[in-house]
Enzyme design. Structure first.
Site, PDB file in Angstrom:
ATOM      1  N   GLU A  49     -17.962 -26.566  42.379  1.00 16.15           N
ATOM      2  CA  GLU A  49     -17.354 -27.858  42.689  1.00 16.15           C
ATOM      3  C   GLU A  49     -18.135 -29.012  42.060  1.00 16.15           C
ATOM      4  O   GLU A  49     -17.549 -29.979  41.571  1.00 16.15           O
ATOM      5  CB  GLU A  49     -17.239 -28.050  44.205  1.00 16.15           C
ATOM      6  CG  GLU A  49     -16.228 -27.138  44.872  1.00 16.15           C
ATOM      7  CD  GLU A  49     -14.800 -27.385  44.407  1.00 16.15           C
ATOM      8  OE1 GLU A  49     -14.516 -28.476  43.856  1.00 16.15           O
ATOM      9  OE2 GLU A  49     -13.964 -26.488  44.589  1.00 16.15           O
ATOM     10  N   TYR A 132     -14.966 -34.869  49.443  1.00 14.22           N
ATOM     11  CA  TYR A 132     -14.176 -33.851  48.774  1.00 14.22           C
ATOM     12  C   TYR A 132     -14.948 -32.538  48.672  1.00 14.22           C
ATOM     13  O   TYR A 132     -14.442 -31.471  49.033  1.00 14.22           O
ATOM     14  CB  TYR A 132     -13.752 -34.305  47.371  1.00 14.22           C
ATOM     15  CG  TYR A 132     -13.308 -33.124  46.542  1.00 14.22           C
ATOM     16  CD1 TYR A 132     -12.041 -32.574  46.716  1.00 14.22           C
ATOM     17  CD2 TYR A 132     -14.195 -32.498  45.653  1.00 14.22           C
ATOM     18  CE1 TYR A 132     -11.651 -31.446  46.012  1.00 14.22           C
ATOM     19  CE2 TYR A 132     -13.809 -31.370  44.946  1.00 14.22           C
ATOM     20  CZ  TYR A 132     -12.546 -30.852  45.128  1.00 14.22           C
ATOM     21  OH  TYR A 132     -12.175 -29.726  44.441  1.00 14.22           O
ATOM     22  N   ASP A 150      -8.226 -33.765  45.665  1.00 21.82           N
ATOM     23  CA  ASP A 150      -8.783 -34.237  44.404  1.00 21.82           C
ATOM     24  C   ASP A 150      -7.695 -34.999  43.652  1.00 21.82           C
ATOM     25  O   ASP A 150      -6.611 -35.273  44.187  1.00 21.82           O
ATOM     26  CB  ASP A 150      -9.350 -33.074  43.577  1.00 21.82           C
ATOM     27  CG  ASP A 150      -8.264 -32.139  43.039  1.00 21.82           C
ATOM     28  OD1 ASP A 150      -7.073 -32.307  43.408  1.00 21.82           O
ATOM     29  OD2 ASP A 150      -8.607 -31.247  42.252  1.00 21.82           O
ATOM     30  N   CYS A 204       2.289 -30.088  37.764  1.00 17.70           N
ATOM     31  CA  CYS A 204       2.476 -31.514  38.061  1.00 17.70           C
ATOM     32  C   CYS A 204       1.365 -32.330  37.395  1.00 17.70           C
ATOM     33  O   CYS A 204       0.620 -33.061  38.045  1.00 17.70           O
ATOM     34  CB  CYS A 204       2.482 -31.724  39.573  1.00 17.70           C
ATOM     35  SG  CYS A 204       3.146 -33.325  40.092  1.00 17.70           S
ATOM     36  N   CYS A 211       8.336 -30.256  35.189  1.00 13.95           N
ATOM     37  CA  CYS A 211       9.203 -30.241  36.373  1.00 13.95           C
ATOM     38  C   CYS A 211      10.171 -29.058  36.372  1.00 13.95           C
ATOM     39  O   CYS A 211      10.576 -28.576  37.437  1.00 13.95           O
ATOM     40  CB  CYS A 211       9.970 -31.550  36.472  1.00 13.95           C
ATOM     41  SG  CYS A 211       8.909 -33.006  36.711  1.00 13.95           S
ATOM     42  N   CYS A 214       8.581 -26.250  38.264  1.00 10.57           N
ATOM     43  CA  CYS A 214       7.931 -26.592  39.532  1.00 10.57           C
ATOM     44  C   CYS A 214       8.637 -25.892  40.692  1.00 10.57           C
ATOM     45  O   CYS A 214       9.859 -25.979  40.827  1.00 10.57           O
ATOM     46  CB  CYS A 214       7.961 -28.096  39.754  1.00 10.57           C
ATOM     47  SG  CYS A 214       7.230 -28.598  41.331  1.00 10.57           S
ATOM     48  N   CYS A 220      11.224 -32.613  45.681  1.00 10.43           N
ATOM     49  CA  CYS A 220      10.313 -33.653  45.193  1.00 10.43           C
ATOM     50  C   CYS A 220      10.989 -35.019  45.226  1.00 10.43           C
ATOM     51  O   CYS A 220      12.021 -35.247  44.574  1.00 10.43           O
ATOM     52  CB  CYS A 220       9.879 -33.313  43.769  1.00 10.43           C
ATOM     53  SG  CYS A 220       8.871 -34.592  43.002  1.00 10.43           S
TER      54      CYS A 220
END
Length: 303
Positions: A49, A132, A150, A204, A211, A214, A220
């Site tokens: 991370e 985070y 994030d 995304c 899209c 997706c 959406c």
């Protein structure tokens, strides 16, 4: 172990929530990243991370592997010198992260017996660990259902929930938005946290969202509104060439390659602009990434 990938991927029967759709999509679309595999502990998650902050996965993966081979525990990293960790950080960029990660390892050893803590509030008290990162370690390292937000996640939420093309600045409601989407089952909620992150990274995306593939395009808000353009100023693209970041990197490259303190003329050769070079060297000294010896030479920090 990293329980976020130890969860069965069987679809939920009956009508599926948006969160469940994303979790089921992830079962077949996820990248095979080493820090997501079973058997990965919280220390390995923490290292990943910190390294992944503002740095692409492709650059992080080989360094992460080498780092964990060399320093498989907080105690091992805590025993290393700052110079060793700066050299091992290599070209990942933002090298203060290397020093902060070492400071976190020292704190884990001194405060927690060498075991990375599992509670978000305790993790947040460690150097290099913000909200985070603390939530990511608790979730991906210990299987604790946490909203992990994030840039990719915020973009998914902006489009999916609020119908906006871009996320804009961080909002106080970001965590609540993700909590509302997460499946209620503990294990699937953990899987959801990484799944929605992956959706933002692979589908995304910021520039040209995919899209058509997706899994939640029919739910959406942005898609249903006709994909309205971003209403604010255009996103600025960060440049690198000629910046102080580049100069600092050049100076550190010289010091990483040296086996003894470096005289000023060797650093002078790294960058032509003397004013910028001096400014950047001063900033490296201030950040603790470089030390000056009594005879006026320069070296990576030794302690």
């Amino acid at each position: 172990m990293n329980r976020s990938d130890a969860v069965p991927a069987d679809p939920v029967p009956g009508p599926r929530s948006t969160g469940d759709v994303i979790v089921d999509w992830y079962a077949g679309a996820a990248r095979d990243l080493p820090w997501r595999r079973p058997g990965i502990d919280a220390w390995a998650v923490l290292v990943s991370e910190v390294m992944l902050q503002q740095t692409p996965v492709a650059r992080v993966e080989p360094v992460w592997r080498d780092w964990l081979t060399r320093w498989p525990s907080p105690a091992a990293l805590a025993a290393a010198t700052p110079a060793e960790v700066i050299r091992a950080w290599g070209k990942l960029g933002y090298p203060r992260r290397a020093l902060r990660l070492r400071e976190a390892a020292v704190a884990v050893v001194e405060r927690h017996g060498g075991v990375v803590p599992s509670e978000v509030a305790v993790l947040e008290a460690l150097p290099a660990v913000g909200t985070y990162t603390a939530r990511a370690v608790a979730c991906f390292g210990y299987g604790s259902p946490q909203a992990v937000v994030d840039t990719n996640v915020r973009r998914v939420v902006a489009r999916l929930v609020h119908g906006r093309a871009e996320a804009g600045n961080a909002r106080a409601t970001d965590l609540a938005d993700i909590d509302a989407l997460a499946p209620p089952q503990r294990e699937r909620a953990v899987r959801f946290s990484v799944a929605v992150m992956e959706l933002g990274a692979l589908v995304c995306v910021a520039g040209t969202p995919r899209c058509g593939v997706c899994p939640v395009r029919e739910r959406c808000a942005w898609q249903l509104a006709g994909r309205p353009p971003h209403a604010g100023p255009p996103r600025r693209v960060q440049k690198f060439a000629g910046t102080d970041r580049q100069v600092r990197g050049r100076l550190l490259d010289v010091l990483r390659a040296a086996h003894a303190p470096v005289a000023p003329p060797e650093l002078d050769a790294a960058w032509d602009d003397a004013v910028q070079r001096s400014r950047c060297l001063d900033s490296l000294l201030t950040d603790g990434l470089v030390e000056q010896t009594d005879d006026g030479r320069f070296t990576l920090p030794q302690s």
